[in-house]
Design an enzyme around this catalytic site. Structure first.
Site, PDB file in Angstrom:
ATOM      1  N   GLU A  46     -49.633 -34.827   3.062  1.00  0.00           N
ATOM      2  CA  GLU A  46     -49.348 -35.902   2.118  1.00  0.00           C
ATOM      3  C   GLU A  46     -49.114 -35.355   0.712  1.00  0.00           C
ATOM      4  OE1 GLU A  46     -52.103 -35.800   4.121  1.00  0.00           O
ATOM      5  OE2 GLU A  46     -50.995 -37.000   5.587  1.00  0.00           O
TER       6      GLU A  46
ATOM      7  N   SER B 190     -57.085 -29.485  16.222  1.00  0.00           N
ATOM      8  CA  SER B 190     -57.187 -28.309  15.357  1.00  0.00           C
ATOM      9  C   SER B 190     -58.632 -28.053  14.990  1.00  0.00           C
ATOM     10  CB  SER B 190     -56.390 -28.530  14.061  1.00  0.00           C
ATOM     11  OG  SER B 190     -55.032 -28.588  14.337  1.00  0.00           O
TER      12      SER B 190
ATOM     13  N   ARG C  17     -52.539 -31.135  22.437  1.00  0.00           N
ATOM     14  CA  ARG C  17     -51.935 -32.473  22.490  1.00  0.00           C
ATOM     15  C   ARG C  17     -50.487 -32.373  22.046  1.00  0.00           C
ATOM     16  NH1 ARG C  17     -55.861 -34.039  18.310  1.00  0.00           N
ATOM     17  NH2 ARG C  17     -56.425 -35.900  19.461  1.00  0.00           N
TER      18      ARG C  17
ATOM     19  N   HIS D 137     -53.841 -24.330  19.043  1.00  0.00           N
ATOM     20  CA  HIS D 137     -54.031 -25.255  20.158  1.00  0.00           C
ATOM     21  C   HIS D 137     -53.720 -24.488  21.435  1.00  0.00           C
ATOM     22  CE1 HIS D 137     -53.714 -29.385  18.104  1.00  0.00           C
ATOM     23  NE2 HIS D 137     -53.801 -28.491  17.152  1.00  0.00           N
TER      24      HIS D 137
ATOM     25  N   SER E 202     -52.573 -37.357  14.081  1.00  0.00           N
ATOM     26  CA  SER E 202     -52.745 -37.594  15.524  1.00  0.00           C
ATOM     27  C   SER E 202     -53.691 -38.765  15.760  1.00  0.00           C
ATOM     28  CB  SER E 202     -53.302 -36.331  16.196  1.00  0.00           C
ATOM     29  OG  SER E 202     -54.632 -36.102  15.790  1.00  0.00           O
TER      30      SER E 202
HETATM   31  I1  8IG Z   1     -55.896 -29.924   9.946  1.00  0.00           I
HETATM   32  O1  8IG Z   1     -54.569 -32.904   4.983  1.00  0.00           O
HETATM   33  C1  8IG Z   1     -55.017 -31.323   8.862  1.00  0.00           C
HETATM   34  N1  8IG Z   1     -54.213 -32.193   9.420  1.00  0.00           N
HETATM   35  N2  8IG Z   1     -51.858 -35.661   7.427  1.00  0.00           N
HETATM   36  N3  8IG Z   1     -53.217 -34.264   6.178  1.00  0.00           N
HETATM   37  C2  8IG Z   1     -52.680 -34.631   7.374  1.00  0.00           C
HETATM   38  N4  8IG Z   1     -52.941 -33.994   8.498  1.00  0.00           N
HETATM   39  C3  8IG Z   1     -53.793 -32.972   8.434  1.00  0.00           C
HETATM   40  C4  8IG Z   1     -54.383 -32.540   7.262  1.00  0.00           C
HETATM   41  C5  8IG Z   1     -54.075 -33.225   6.065  1.00  0.00           C
HETATM   42  N5  8IG Z   1     -55.158 -31.492   7.555  1.00  0.00           N
END
Ligand code: 8IG
Length: 280
Positions: free
Chosen positions: A201, A42, A100, A74, A220
């Site tokens: 989270e 990303s 991915r 993506h 990832s």
């Molecule tokens: I872009 O704040 C992205 N991917 N787990 N937490 C998690 N994955 C993410 C986050 C994030 N931002």
């Protein structure tokens, strides 16, 4: 296309599918072997544009074992890029995986690491894993690239099957991190914590990641890095902090913010990636 072997069949050897995929890539791109591979996460979509001349581009779905891209932002495209040698040195070729498969897609760990195993089977010795992630350090605002120094895998799974004991000391090559620091001395380093996702989270989980020694949270990279080490690849991991981890700032998290941060950071991270890969 050659026989599509089913990665989901436990009797299938995933390395056989990776070799088939590598053969298809060699045939479809006309490039018999690649030297370095990059996985674009990303925010990193345009970051490979400065690497060199794109000599071939194919939809990843034309290659055995690859699934369609599931995430907006993506691109499900595999590119072969020629990196000019200069000063009489030979040209090299980079295999750029524009998307991915994430663990949260539920397609199994073999699919998650298939791109990495395929990259190794094309001949690549070096792998650059990129991602977008949440940051715990309040000084790392959205758009800050950070080198991954180490990881904590909270997915409760592994891409390795059977009694395969792989040493993960220095998984994220200190040699490659030093090269990246030469290119940009201001680059920070952090410990990347992979959660299963796809939800972000809770603030308590982000605090937990910090207590555990983490600096970055994402969905990832760790399983791919483990598979890369098993395959003998030297790994460089670079995260783009696209948002503060939940509870670190008072802003709500959104995927739109992620895409925006990637766009804003585009020129800087493209130049960084191109120069690091040139020096690898
Ligand atoms: I872009 O704040 C992205 N991917 N787990 N937490 C998690 N994955 C993410 C986050 C994030 N931002």
């Amino acid at each position: 296309m050659s026989d599509v072997t089913d990665l989901d069949d436990p009797t299938t050897d995933p390395f056989d599918v990776a070799r088939e995929a590598a053969a298809a890539i060699a045939e479809l791109t006309g490039v018999p072997r690649h030297d370095v591979a990059l996985v674009l996460g990303s925010g990193w979509g345009g970051a490979a544009d400065l690497l060199g001349e794109t000599v071939a581009e194919l939809p990843s779905t034309d290659v055995p074992g690859f699934s369609a891209a599931a995430v907006v932002g993506h691109s499900g495209v595999i590119r072969s890029v020629r990196i000019a040698g200069g000063d009489g040195a030979d040209d090299r070729h980079a295999l750029v995986l524009g998307s991915r498969t994430h663990l949260y897609e539920g397609k199994g760990v073999r699919r998650v690491v298939h791109g990495v195993r395929t990259a190794a089977a094309t001949g690549a010795r070096t792998l650059v894993l990129t991602n977008g992630c949440g940051g715990l350090n309040p000084q790392w605002g959205p758009g800050t690239p950070v080198l991954i120094r180490d990881h904590i895998n909270l997915t409760a799974t592994s891409p390795l099957e059977g009694a395969t004991f792989v040493d993960l000391t220095d998984l994220y090559s200190s040699r490659l991190r030093a090269i990246a620091h030469e290119v940009d001395p201001a680059l920070g380093e952090g410990v990347y914590v992979q959660f299963p996702g796809p939800h972000y989270e809770t603030p308590a989980e982000v605090r937990m990641a910090g207590v555990l020694g983490g600096d970055l949270v994402g969905m990832s990279t760790t399983l791919e890095a483990i598979a890369a080490r098993q395959a003998g690849l030297e790994v460089l991991g670079v995260s783009l902090v696209t948002n503060f981890g939940a509870g670190i700032s008072d802003q709500p998290l959104s995927h739109a913010e992620v895409l925006e941060a990637g766009q804003a950071a585009g020129p800087r991270i493209s130049a960084l990636l191109a120069e690091v890969v040139r020096r690898i």
